[in-house]
Design a protein around this motif. Structure first.
Motif, PDB file in Angstrom:
ATOM      1  N   GLY A   1      41.353  56.170  44.501  1.00  0.00           N
ATOM      2  CA  GLY A   1      41.653  57.325  43.659  1.00  0.00           C
ATOM      3  C   GLY A   1      42.391  56.927  42.395  1.00  0.00           C
ATOM      4  N   GLU A   2      42.410  57.833  41.431  1.00  0.00           N
ATOM      5  CA  GLU A   2      42.929  57.510  40.086  1.00  0.00           C
ATOM      6  C   GLU A   2      44.358  57.004  40.075  1.00  0.00           C
ATOM      7  OE1 GLU A   2      42.334  60.538  37.174  1.00  0.00           O
ATOM      8  OE2 GLU A   2      40.179  60.681  37.585  1.00  0.00           O
ATOM      9  N   SER A   3      45.211  57.522  40.972  1.00  0.00           N
ATOM     10  CA  SER A   3      46.612  57.095  40.920  1.00  0.00           C
ATOM     11  C   SER A   3      46.882  55.854  41.761  1.00  0.00           C
ATOM     12  CB  SER A   3      47.526  58.230  41.394  1.00  0.00           C
ATOM     13  OG  SER A   3      47.179  58.610  42.707  1.00  0.00           O
ATOM     14  N   ASP A   4      45.906  55.468  42.603  1.00  0.00           N
ATOM     15  CA  ASP A   4      46.153  54.352  43.519  1.00  0.00           C
ATOM     16  C   ASP A   4      45.286  53.128  43.275  1.00  0.00           C
ATOM     17  OD1 ASP A   4      48.259  55.280  44.916  1.00  0.00           O
ATOM     18  OD2 ASP A   4      47.143  55.962  46.672  1.00  0.00           O
ATOM     19  N   ILE A   5      44.406  53.166  42.256  1.00  0.00           N
ATOM     20  CA  ILE A   5      43.607  51.973  41.987  1.00  0.00           C
ATOM     21  C   ILE A   5      44.542  50.802  41.663  1.00  0.00           C
ATOM     22  CG2 ILE A   5      41.574  53.182  41.124  1.00  0.00           C
ATOM     23  CD1 ILE A   5      42.669  52.211  38.259  1.00  0.00           C
ATOM     24  N   GLY A   6      44.020  49.615  41.844  1.00  0.00           N
ATOM     25  CA  GLY A   6      44.752  48.425  41.403  1.00  0.00           C
ATOM     26  C   GLY A   6      44.205  48.012  40.054  1.00  0.00           C
TER      27      GLY A   6
ATOM     28  N   PRO B   1      36.685  38.319  41.997  1.00  0.00           N
ATOM     29  CA  PRO B   1      36.889  38.812  43.360  1.00  0.00           C
ATOM     30  C   PRO B   1      37.127  40.316  43.451  1.00  0.00           C
ATOM     31  CG  PRO B   1      38.862  37.679  42.589  1.00  0.00           C
ATOM     32  CD  PRO B   1      37.801  37.457  41.552  1.00  0.00           C
ATOM     33  N   GLY B   2      37.536  40.962  42.345  1.00  0.00           N
ATOM     34  CA  GLY B   2      37.901  42.372  42.377  1.00  0.00           C
ATOM     35  C   GLY B   2      36.712  43.306  42.250  1.00  0.00           C
ATOM     36  N   GLY B   3      36.988  44.517  41.706  1.00  0.00           N
ATOM     37  CA  GLY B   3      35.954  45.539  41.611  1.00  0.00           C
ATOM     38  C   GLY B   3      35.091  45.386  40.378  1.00  0.00           C
ATOM     39  N   MET B   4      35.731  45.393  39.215  1.00  0.00           N
ATOM     40  CA  MET B   4      35.018  45.343  37.942  1.00  0.00           C
ATOM     41  C   MET B   4      35.978  44.753  36.913  1.00  0.00           C
ATOM     42  SD  MET B   4      33.550  48.640  35.874  1.00  0.00           S
ATOM     43  CE  MET B   4      35.109  49.520  35.937  1.00  0.00           C
ATOM     44  N   THR B   5      35.435  44.013  35.963  1.00  0.00           N
ATOM     45  CA  THR B   5      36.268  43.437  34.907  1.00  0.00           C
ATOM     46  C   THR B   5      35.857  44.018  33.563  1.00  0.00           C
ATOM     47  OG1 THR B   5      36.479  41.402  36.180  1.00  0.00           O
ATOM     48  CG2 THR B   5      37.069  41.283  33.855  1.00  0.00           C
TER      49      THR B   5
ATOM     50  N   ASP C   1      33.086  41.217  43.037  1.00  0.00           N
ATOM     51  CA  ASP C   1      32.625  41.089  44.423  1.00  0.00           C
ATOM     52  C   ASP C   1      32.782  42.377  45.223  1.00  0.00           C
ATOM     53  OD1 ASP C   1      32.120  38.432  43.816  1.00  0.00           O
ATOM     54  OD2 ASP C   1      33.868  37.639  44.890  1.00  0.00           O
ATOM     55  N   GLN C   2      33.836  43.177  44.936  1.00  0.00           N
ATOM     56  CA  GLN C   2      34.055  44.392  45.731  1.00  0.00           C
ATOM     57  C   GLN C   2      32.956  45.429  45.501  1.00  0.00           C
ATOM     58  OE1 GLN C   2      36.712  44.157  47.988  1.00  0.00           O
ATOM     59  NE2 GLN C   2      36.673  42.124  47.073  1.00  0.00           N
ATOM     60  N   ILE C   3      32.438  45.509  44.273  1.00  0.00           N
ATOM     61  CA  ILE C   3      31.312  46.425  44.033  1.00  0.00           C
ATOM     62  C   ILE C   3      30.029  45.859  44.632  1.00  0.00           C
ATOM     63  CG2 ILE C   3      29.814  47.350  42.201  1.00  0.00           C
ATOM     64  CD1 ILE C   3      32.285  48.207  40.702  1.00  0.00           C
ATOM     65  N   GLN C   4      29.899  44.535  44.673  1.00  0.00           N
ATOM     66  CA  GLN C   4      28.752  43.952  45.381  1.00  0.00           C
ATOM     67  C   GLN C   4      28.778  44.388  46.849  1.00  0.00           C
ATOM     68  OE1 GLN C   4      27.595  39.881  44.675  1.00  0.00           O
ATOM     69  NE2 GLN C   4      26.974  39.566  46.800  1.00  0.00           N
TER      70      GLN C   4
ATOM     71  N   PHE D   1      40.766  42.617  31.931  1.00  0.00           N
ATOM     72  CA  PHE D   1      41.419  43.720  32.642  1.00  0.00           C
ATOM     73  C   PHE D   1      40.650  43.930  33.942  1.00  0.00           C
ATOM     74  CE2 PHE D   1      42.929  47.985  33.533  1.00  0.00           C
ATOM     75  CZ  PHE D   1      44.223  47.986  33.013  1.00  0.00           C
ATOM     76  N   PHE D   2      41.316  43.661  35.057  1.00  0.00           N
ATOM     77  CA  PHE D   2      40.670  43.745  36.366  1.00  0.00           C
ATOM     78  C   PHE D   2      40.917  45.127  36.978  1.00  0.00           C
ATOM     79  CE2 PHE D   2      41.898  39.207  35.869  1.00  0.00           C
ATOM     80  CZ  PHE D   2      40.608  38.692  35.746  1.00  0.00           C
ATOM     81  N   TYR D   3      39.840  45.791  37.320  1.00  0.00           N
ATOM     82  CA  TYR D   3      39.867  47.150  37.854  1.00  0.00           C
ATOM     83  C   TYR D   3      39.512  47.021  39.332  1.00  0.00           C
ATOM     84  CZ  TYR D   3      39.474  52.201  36.824  1.00  0.00           C
ATOM     85  OH  TYR D   3      39.670  53.558  36.723  1.00  0.00           O
ATOM     86  N   ASN D   4      40.516  47.172  40.214  1.00  0.00           N
ATOM     87  CA  ASN D   4      40.355  46.783  41.611  1.00  0.00           C
ATOM     88  C   ASN D   4      40.631  47.910  42.603  1.00  0.00           C
ATOM     89  OD1 ASN D   4      39.919  44.128  40.750  1.00  0.00           O
ATOM     90  ND2 ASN D   4      42.094  43.646  40.810  1.00  0.00           N
ATOM     91  N   PRO D   5      40.124  47.754  43.836  1.00  0.00           N
ATOM     92  CA  PRO D   5      40.512  48.690  44.886  1.00  0.00           C
ATOM     93  C   PRO D   5      41.990  48.531  45.228  1.00  0.00           C
ATOM     94  CG  PRO D   5      38.637  47.319  45.558  1.00  0.00           C
ATOM     95  CD  PRO D   5      39.195  46.726  44.316  1.00  0.00           C
TER      96      PRO D   5
END
Length: 375
Positions: A220-225, A251-255, A290-293, A320-324
């Motif tokens: 969610g918007e307030s808890d993303i890493g 390794p994260g969600g999206m860069t 990798d997380q979106i994979q 800028f790493f956009y992560n779970p």
């Protein structure tokens, strides 16, 4: 927190090494023959997969990752909107990398973000050393990834900081010089987080999922890493022997990458060849992690990439790493699992996943591939 307390060997600041006037690089930075950029580009035969009539290196060098103008997504023309959605979908499925224009982030802010960090890296070494990092969180001023003793090092320094969730954001750990840096990065982070949310919506819709699926999977918007790594690649007397950043998938969600517009360096693996990305002015480079994979059950794939260095110019980029959220289980979306396409990955938290990277450093795609027997 995970990780060990100290680096396994004394840290070498690459910028200081480069500025000392050396003519040859220390052995610790010399890559094996098979990983050297010059060897690869001269010797490897391009595969035709994904290309039209790729017969020689010259053709390969004229290829760039897709460039997508997002402005039609927010206009009234339904056909143009669908066409843009389709282009994003194709880029995610076929490339894993694309550049975006008219993305909503102020161009002057992008320029300021690059400039304040370039100024930071040109501060005296004692100013930068106040922020020296450790492998516990990596936050601060660093010069290596991974804690493997005797590892071959990359030709780069960096600054790593946490931005989201806001409970992890500690501006006291951000550089105090130049004076404008903290304010610029706070504003820049806010804008890039919004852009990340818009891109996740596009990806969710294109996968046939609810538009908030990926955002919810990330916490969610307030808890993303979200965190920022600013990379500084000093000029190098022997750029054909080393790399600024070894081959890896994120390794994260999206860069969301703000590249140096003046010096190319990012290379993306395409089949058996490496393509040097040509940055478009005022564009961001987006790539699948990798997380979106895992969440897409490999419909979208993270792609190996690396950074080459330059003998004449320094280079700065902001990744800028956009992560779970780090403690959430990440697994293939149930909607994307069928009898013909079973789940390819077991559930795993991002914390568990990134421990591998923090221990071994960048290792191609070996981490995500080690999770599945469907290779």
């Amino acid at each position: 927190m995970m990780g060990c307390q100290e680096w396994p060997e004394p840290i070498i600041r690459v910028q200081a090494l480069a500025e000392s006037g050396i003519n040859s690089i220390p052995e610790r930075f010399i890559k094996p023959q098979s990983q050297r950029p010059k060897t690869e580009s001269n010797n490897c035969v391009p595969q035709k997969q994904g290309f039209e009539d790729v017969n020689d290196v010259e053709n390969i060098n004229n290829i760039n990752i897709p460039v997508i103008d997002l402005q039609d997504l927010y206009g009234e023309d339904k056909n143009l909107k669908e066409e843009t959605m389709k282009r994003v979908s194709e880029a995610c499925r076929e490339w894993g990398f694309f550049q975006v224009l008219n993305h909503g982030v102020n161009h002057d802010l992008m320029k300021s973000a690059r400039e304040v960090w370039r100024e930071f890296f040109h501060q005296p070494i004692e100013v930068k050393e106040k922020y020296a990092n450790s492998p516990i969180t990596y936050e601060g001023y660093g010069s290596r990834l991974g804690i493997k003793k005797g590892a071959i090092l990359d030709w780069s320094d960096y600054f790593f900081l946490h931005y989201m969730p806001s409970s992890l954001r500690d501006q006291e750990k951000w550089p105090a010089l130049p004076n404008s840096l903290r304010g610029v990065i706070d504003e820049y982070g806010e804008e890039v987080v919004k852009l990340g949310g818009r891109i996740l919506e596009l990806m969710s819709k294109n996968l046939g999922l609810k538009e908030d699926f990926l955002m919810k999977s990330f916490g969610g918007e307030s808890d993303i890493g979200a965190c920022l790594r600013v990379n500084f690649y000093p000029k190098c007397p022997q750029p054909d022997l080393t790399l600024g950043l070894s081959s890896h998938s994120d390794p994260g969600g999206m860069t969301i990458l703000l590249p140096d517009e003046n010096v190319s360096g990012l290379q993306v693996r395409r089949g058996e060849h490496w393509i040097t990305v040509k940055p478009v002015p005022n564009a961001f480079i987006i790539n699948i992690g990798d997380q979106i994979q895992v969440l897409s059950n490999a419909i979208y794939k993270s792609i190996e990439h690396r950074v080459i260095v330059n003998s004449n110019k320094d280079r700065v980029s902001l990744a800028f790493f956009y992560n779970p959220r780090s403690d959430l289980l990440i697994q293939p979306a149930k909607e994307l699992v069928t009898q013909d396409r079973p789940p390819l990955y077991p559930p795993m938290t991002f914390d568990e996943y990134r421990l591998y990277i923090r221990t071994k450093g960048p290792c191609g795609k070996s981490q995500v591939e080690s999770l599945t027997s469907h290779k």
